[in-house]
Structures are given as structure tokens and as C-alpha cells.
Scaffold this motif. Sequence first.
Motif, PDB file in Angstrom:
ATOM      1  N   PHE A  93       0.823  -1.204   0.000  1.00  0.00           N
ATOM      2  CA  PHE A  93       0.000   0.000   0.000  1.00  0.00           C
ATOM      3  C   PHE A  93       0.862   1.262   0.000  1.00  0.00           C
ATOM      4  O   PHE A  93       0.667   2.159  -0.831  1.00  0.00           O
ATOM      5  N   ALA A  94       1.816   1.343   0.921  1.00  0.00           N
ATOM      6  CA  ALA A  94       2.630   2.550   1.061  1.00  0.00           C
ATOM      7  C   ALA A  94       3.476   2.802  -0.182  1.00  0.00           C
ATOM      8  O   ALA A  94       3.580   3.946  -0.659  1.00  0.00           O
ATOM      9  N   SER A  95       4.084   1.752  -0.724  1.00  0.00           N
ATOM     10  CA  SER A  95       4.916   1.903  -1.915  1.00  0.00           C
ATOM     11  C   SER A  95       4.079   2.323  -3.119  1.00  0.00           C
ATOM     12  O   SER A  95       4.493   3.173  -3.922  1.00  0.00           O
ATOM     13  N   SER A  96       2.883   1.751  -3.239  1.00  0.00           N
ATOM     14  CA  SER A  96       1.991   2.093  -4.355  1.00  0.00           C
ATOM     15  C   SER A  96       1.591   3.558  -4.306  1.00  0.00           C
ATOM     16  O   SER A  96       1.669   4.277  -5.308  1.00  0.00           O
ATOM     17  N   LEU A 157      -9.053 -17.469   2.058  1.00  0.00           N
ATOM     18  CA  LEU A 157      -9.508 -16.077   1.990  1.00  0.00           C
ATOM     19  C   LEU A 157      -8.367 -15.098   1.737  1.00  0.00           C
ATOM     20  O   LEU A 157      -8.616 -13.898   1.558  1.00  0.00           O
ATOM     21  N   LEU A 158      -7.132 -15.592   1.713  1.00  0.00           N
ATOM     22  CA  LEU A 158      -5.993 -14.695   1.512  1.00  0.00           C
ATOM     23  C   LEU A 158      -6.110 -13.885   0.222  1.00  0.00           C
ATOM     24  O   LEU A 158      -5.828 -12.672   0.225  1.00  0.00           O
ATOM     25  N   PRO A 159      -6.505 -14.484  -0.918  1.00  0.00           N
ATOM     26  CA  PRO A 159      -6.649 -13.673  -2.139  1.00  0.00           C
ATOM     27  C   PRO A 159      -7.624 -12.511  -1.978  1.00  0.00           C
ATOM     28  O   PRO A 159      -7.449 -11.469  -2.612  1.00  0.00           O
ATOM     29  N   VAL A 160      -8.636 -12.688  -1.134  1.00  0.00           N
ATOM     30  CA  VAL A 160      -9.593 -11.599  -0.901  1.00  0.00           C
ATOM     31  C   VAL A 160      -8.882 -10.396  -0.295  1.00  0.00           C
ATOM     32  O   VAL A 160      -9.091  -9.248  -0.711  1.00  0.00           O
ATOM     33  N   PHE A 161      -8.018 -10.644   0.677  1.00  0.00           N
ATOM     34  CA  PHE A 161      -7.308  -9.552   1.340  1.00  0.00           C
ATOM     35  C   PHE A 161      -6.258  -8.924   0.422  1.00  0.00           C
ATOM     36  O   PHE A 161      -5.988  -7.721   0.517  1.00  0.00           O
ATOM     37  N   ILE A 162      -5.690  -9.720  -0.477  1.00  0.00           N
ATOM     38  CA  ILE A 162      -4.747  -9.157  -1.452  1.00  0.00           C
ATOM     39  C   ILE A 162      -5.477  -8.216  -2.408  1.00  0.00           C
ATOM     40  O   ILE A 162      -4.995  -7.114  -2.712  1.00  0.00           O
ATOM     41  N   VAL A 163      -6.654  -8.633  -2.868  1.00  0.00           N
ATOM     42  CA  VAL A 163      -7.456  -7.787  -3.756  1.00  0.00           C
ATOM     43  C   VAL A 163      -7.865  -6.501  -3.039  1.00  0.00           C
ATOM     44  O   VAL A 163      -7.835  -5.407  -3.631  1.00  0.00           O
ATOM     45  N   LEU A 164      -8.238  -6.605  -1.759  1.00  0.00           N
ATOM     46  CA  LEU A 164      -8.610  -5.416  -0.988  1.00  0.00           C
ATOM     47  C   LEU A 164      -7.425  -4.458  -0.866  1.00  0.00           C
ATOM     48  O   LEU A 164      -7.592  -3.235  -0.955  1.00  0.00           O
ATOM     49  N   ALA A 165      -6.231  -5.020  -0.652  1.00  0.00           N
ATOM     50  CA  ALA A 165      -5.033  -4.173  -0.554  1.00  0.00           C
ATOM     51  C   ALA A 165      -4.776  -3.447  -1.869  1.00  0.00           C
ATOM     52  O   ALA A 165      -4.446  -2.249  -1.886  1.00  0.00           O
ATOM     53  N   LEU A 166      -4.935  -4.142  -2.983  1.00  0.00           N
ATOM     54  CA  LEU A 166      -4.730  -3.524  -4.294  1.00  0.00           C
ATOM     55  C   LEU A 166      -5.792  -2.458  -4.577  1.00  0.00           C
ATOM     56  O   LEU A 166      -5.482  -1.397  -5.133  1.00  0.00           O
ATOM     57  N   ALA A 167      -7.033  -2.746  -4.185  1.00  0.00           N
ATOM     58  CA  ALA A 167      -8.108  -1.774  -4.415  1.00  0.00           C
ATOM     59  C   ALA A 167      -7.880  -0.507  -3.600  1.00  0.00           C
ATOM     60  O   ALA A 167      -8.040   0.612  -4.109  1.00  0.00           O
ATOM     61  N   ALA A 168      -7.509  -0.674  -2.321  1.00  0.00           N
ATOM     62  CA  ALA A 168      -7.231   0.492  -1.483  1.00  0.00           C
ATOM     63  C   ALA A 168      -6.049   1.281  -2.037  1.00  0.00           C
ATOM     64  O   ALA A 168      -6.068   2.522  -2.070  1.00  0.00           O
ATOM     65  N   SER A 169      -5.014   0.576  -2.485  1.00  0.00           N
ATOM     66  CA  SER A 169      -3.833   1.233  -3.053  1.00  0.00           C
ATOM     67  C   SER A 169      -4.194   2.004  -4.312  1.00  0.00           C
ATOM     68  O   SER A 169      -3.756   3.143  -4.512  1.00  0.00           O
ATOM     69  N   ALA A 170      -4.994   1.378  -5.181  1.00  0.00           N
ATOM     70  CA  ALA A 170      -5.386   2.040  -6.432  1.00  0.00           C
ATOM     71  C   ALA A 170      -6.256   3.260  -6.158  1.00  0.00           C
ATOM     72  O   ALA A 170      -6.067   4.319  -6.767  1.00  0.00           O
ATOM     73  N   GLY A 171      -7.215   3.112  -5.231  1.00  0.00           N
ATOM     74  CA  GLY A 171      -8.100   4.225  -4.926  1.00  0.00           C
ATOM     75  C   GLY A 171      -7.360   5.439  -4.405  1.00  0.00           C
ATOM     76  O   GLY A 171      -7.512   6.556  -4.904  1.00  0.00           O
ATOM     77  N   VAL A 172      -6.512   5.219  -3.401  1.00  0.00           N
ATOM     78  CA  VAL A 172      -5.744   6.328  -2.829  1.00  0.00           C
ATOM     79  C   VAL A 172      -4.724   6.835  -3.842  1.00  0.00           C
ATOM     80  O   VAL A 172      -4.494   8.049  -3.966  1.00  0.00           O
ATOM     81  N   GLY A 173      -4.097   5.909  -4.587  1.00  0.00           N
ATOM     82  CA  GLY A 173      -3.089   6.305  -5.575  1.00  0.00           C
ATOM     83  C   GLY A 173      -3.653   7.206  -6.659  1.00  0.00           C
ATOM     84  O   GLY A 173      -3.017   8.188  -7.068  1.00  0.00           O
ATOM     85  N   ILE A 174      -4.850   6.911  -7.146  1.00  0.00           N
ATOM     86  CA  ILE A 174      -5.483   7.745  -8.175  1.00  0.00           C
ATOM     87  C   ILE A 174      -5.797   9.132  -7.614  1.00  0.00           C
ATOM     88  O   ILE A 174      -5.562  10.154  -8.277  1.00  0.00           O
ATOM     89  N   SER A 248     -14.277  -2.885   4.653  1.00  0.00           N
ATOM     90  CA  SER A 248     -13.037  -2.610   3.931  1.00  0.00           C
ATOM     91  C   SER A 248     -13.279  -2.615   2.427  1.00  0.00           C
ATOM     92  O   SER A 248     -12.763  -1.742   1.701  1.00  0.00           O
ATOM     93  N   ALA A 249     -14.069  -3.570   1.954  1.00  0.00           N
ATOM     94  CA  ALA A 249     -14.386  -3.642   0.530  1.00  0.00           C
ATOM     95  C   ALA A 249     -15.173  -2.411   0.086  1.00  0.00           C
ATOM     96  O   ALA A 249     -14.921  -1.846  -0.990  1.00  0.00           O
ATOM     97  N   PHE A 250     -16.120  -1.980   0.924  1.00  0.00           N
ATOM     98  CA  PHE A 250     -16.936  -0.808   0.581  1.00  0.00           C
ATOM     99  C   PHE A 250     -16.077   0.454   0.510  1.00  0.00           C
ATOM    100  O   PHE A 250     -16.185   1.228  -0.447  1.00  0.00           O
ATOM    101  N   VAL A 251     -15.230   0.669   1.527  1.00  0.00           N
ATOM    102  CA  VAL A 251     -14.382   1.876   1.541  1.00  0.00           C
ATOM    103  C   VAL A 251     -13.404   1.849   0.375  1.00  0.00           C
ATOM    104  O   VAL A 251     -13.168   2.877  -0.282  1.00  0.00           O
ATOM    105  N   SER A 252     -12.811   0.684   0.092  1.00  0.00           N
ATOM    106  CA  SER A 252     -11.871   0.572  -1.023  1.00  0.00           C
ATOM    107  C   SER A 252     -12.558   0.869  -2.351  1.00  0.00           C
ATOM    108  O   SER A 252     -12.021   1.598  -3.205  1.00  0.00           O
ATOM    109  N   ALA A 253     -13.757   0.288  -2.542  1.00  0.00           N
ATOM    110  CA  ALA A 253     -14.510   0.541  -3.774  1.00  0.00           C
ATOM    111  C   ALA A 253     -14.896   2.005  -3.886  1.00  0.00           C
ATOM    112  O   ALA A 253     -14.841   2.597  -4.975  1.00  0.00           O
ATOM    113  N   LEU A 254     -15.254   2.614  -2.755  1.00  0.00           N
ATOM    114  CA  LEU A 254     -15.607   4.039  -2.756  1.00  0.00           C
ATOM    115  C   LEU A 254     -14.409   4.899  -3.155  1.00  0.00           C
ATOM    116  O   LEU A 254     -14.545   5.870  -3.918  1.00  0.00           O
ATOM    117  N   LEU A 255     -13.233   4.543  -2.653  1.00  0.00           N
ATOM    118  CA  LEU A 255     -12.022   5.275  -3.009  1.00  0.00           C
ATOM    119  C   LEU A 255     -11.730   5.166  -4.505  1.00  0.00           C
ATOM    120  O   LEU A 255     -11.355   6.147  -5.160  1.00  0.00           O
TER     121      LEU A 255
END
Length: 274
Positions: A93-96, A157-174, A248-255
Motif C-alpha cells: 500500500f505505502a509503496s503504491s 480467503l488470503l486472495p480476498v485480502f490481497i485484492v482489498l489491498a490492491l483496491a485500497a492502493s489504487a483508490g488512494v493512488g489515483i 473494507s471492501a466498501f471503503v476501497s470501492a468508494l475510493l
Amino acid sequence: MSTAVRRITPRGNGLAAGAREIWEYRELLYLLTWRDIRVRYTQTVLGAAWAILQPVALMLLFTAFFGRVAKLDSNGLPYYMFAYAALVPWQLFASSVASATESIVVNERVITKVYFPRVLLPLAAVLAAVLDFLIAFVLLVVMIALAGITPSASLVLLPVFIVLALAASAGVGIWVAALNAEFRDVRYVTPFLLQALLFATPVVFSSFSLPPSWQKVLALNPMTAVVEGFRWTLLGGSAVAPAAILLSAFVSALLVVTGLSYFARVDDRIADVV
């Protein structure tokens, strides 16, 4: 003899139009990602080893101060494992976000010469950070194996958390990429905010050790469920509540949605302000 001229312009400022453009330019996204990966390690002595050295250095520092001196609760796990399992997704997240912040400004020459969906630049910065994540994750797997820890069925469920991390990173990054293109102060504010957010995310502590009221506040941070999810699926311990995952999914999608919408509004003038 007349010469045919083809004008390449945006398809529109809508969110749907932007999403279609991202898909249509997916090959360019791949090329930009590969370019960012190559640039990241150009003329470095240690190369990809930095992907391991950074989280390992933080792990040792946190273990010394928070594990041995402050003696923070680590859910019965060795503190170095507790910290490193959280640092792996946090570093993604931080590096992204850090790379995405400057992605528009450093590509000023390309942006002013040819049209393409500029949102691909922060997205490429996020995807380029995945390589570092995978390298650090391999070390985490080795550490788990050497410690004799057997992940439970929650590992699925690990892939779910990886996708959430990528979504949060993309949202904040954009968001930060678009804001930094207009307001250059953002490049100075972002590192400070990332440092503050590190300690507002249960990396050095367990959110389950806090009162329920504070747990609800921390759950608004999409990386809270991601960090605790990595610990739970890989190391065992307290399970992440389904409500926390959904939040977490909702906030990430919102971002992501709001970030793409804002980026679409400023995209027309980005070439003029960078």
C-alpha cells in the motif's frame, strides 16, 4: 494531395467511459507497469533485494521497540512474525501510494505529446509494486515454514485480502496522483500522511486488543482488515469479522470510484498544469 489526420481524444468524462478506456488501453498499462519495474531497479546495487530489506528492517525495529520494550500484545505469536505479516501488505500500500503520487508529474513529457488515459500512470505504479510484494511474501512463506506454523482453512480467503489491498492502493493512488498534478504540495504531505497512517493501522499492535468502540473506528481504515486478515489466514489467531471485510471492501470501492470520477474531471487540464 490531402493527408488524413486522425484525432485521438477522450471518449468522455464519465466514469463508465473512463473504465472502458482503461480496458481498451490494457496493453499500454502492461507496458507502463513493466517500464516502472525496470526504472525502479535501474542503477541500484542491491536491486530487488530492497523489496525484502525494507520490511525486514522495519520488522527488526518494531520487534526491538514495540515487542521487547513496550511489550505490545501480539496474539500469542512471536512478535517478529506478527509484525512482518502485517508489513508485507502495508508496504504494498505505502509503496503504491508513494509512487502514484509522482506518476503524473514525472511523465510530463509523455503527457504533453500524446493522448492516452492518464489514469494508467498511477495504476501502473500500483501494479509495479506487486513485484516487491511478491518477493516479500515469499520470505514470509519461508518464515512461516521455518517456524512450523500450519495455516488453517482460512488461507483460502488470503486472495480476498490481497485484492482489498490492491483496491485500497489504487483508490488512494489515483486520488493523490490527480491532486499532486494540480497542487504540488501533495508530494510533501503524502509521506507524512503515510507515516501517520502506519500507526493508525494495526501493524505494530493488534486491533483486537483495543476496546470495541476503537475497533469500529479503525475498521474505517480499509487496510485494517487487510493487515489483520493476513495475520489470521497465514498465522492463525483472531478471525476478522465478515462485517469488517465488507466495510473494507466498501471503503476501497468508494475510493476507487470517487478517485476515477475526480481524475476524469481534471484529466482535460492535466497536460496544461504538469
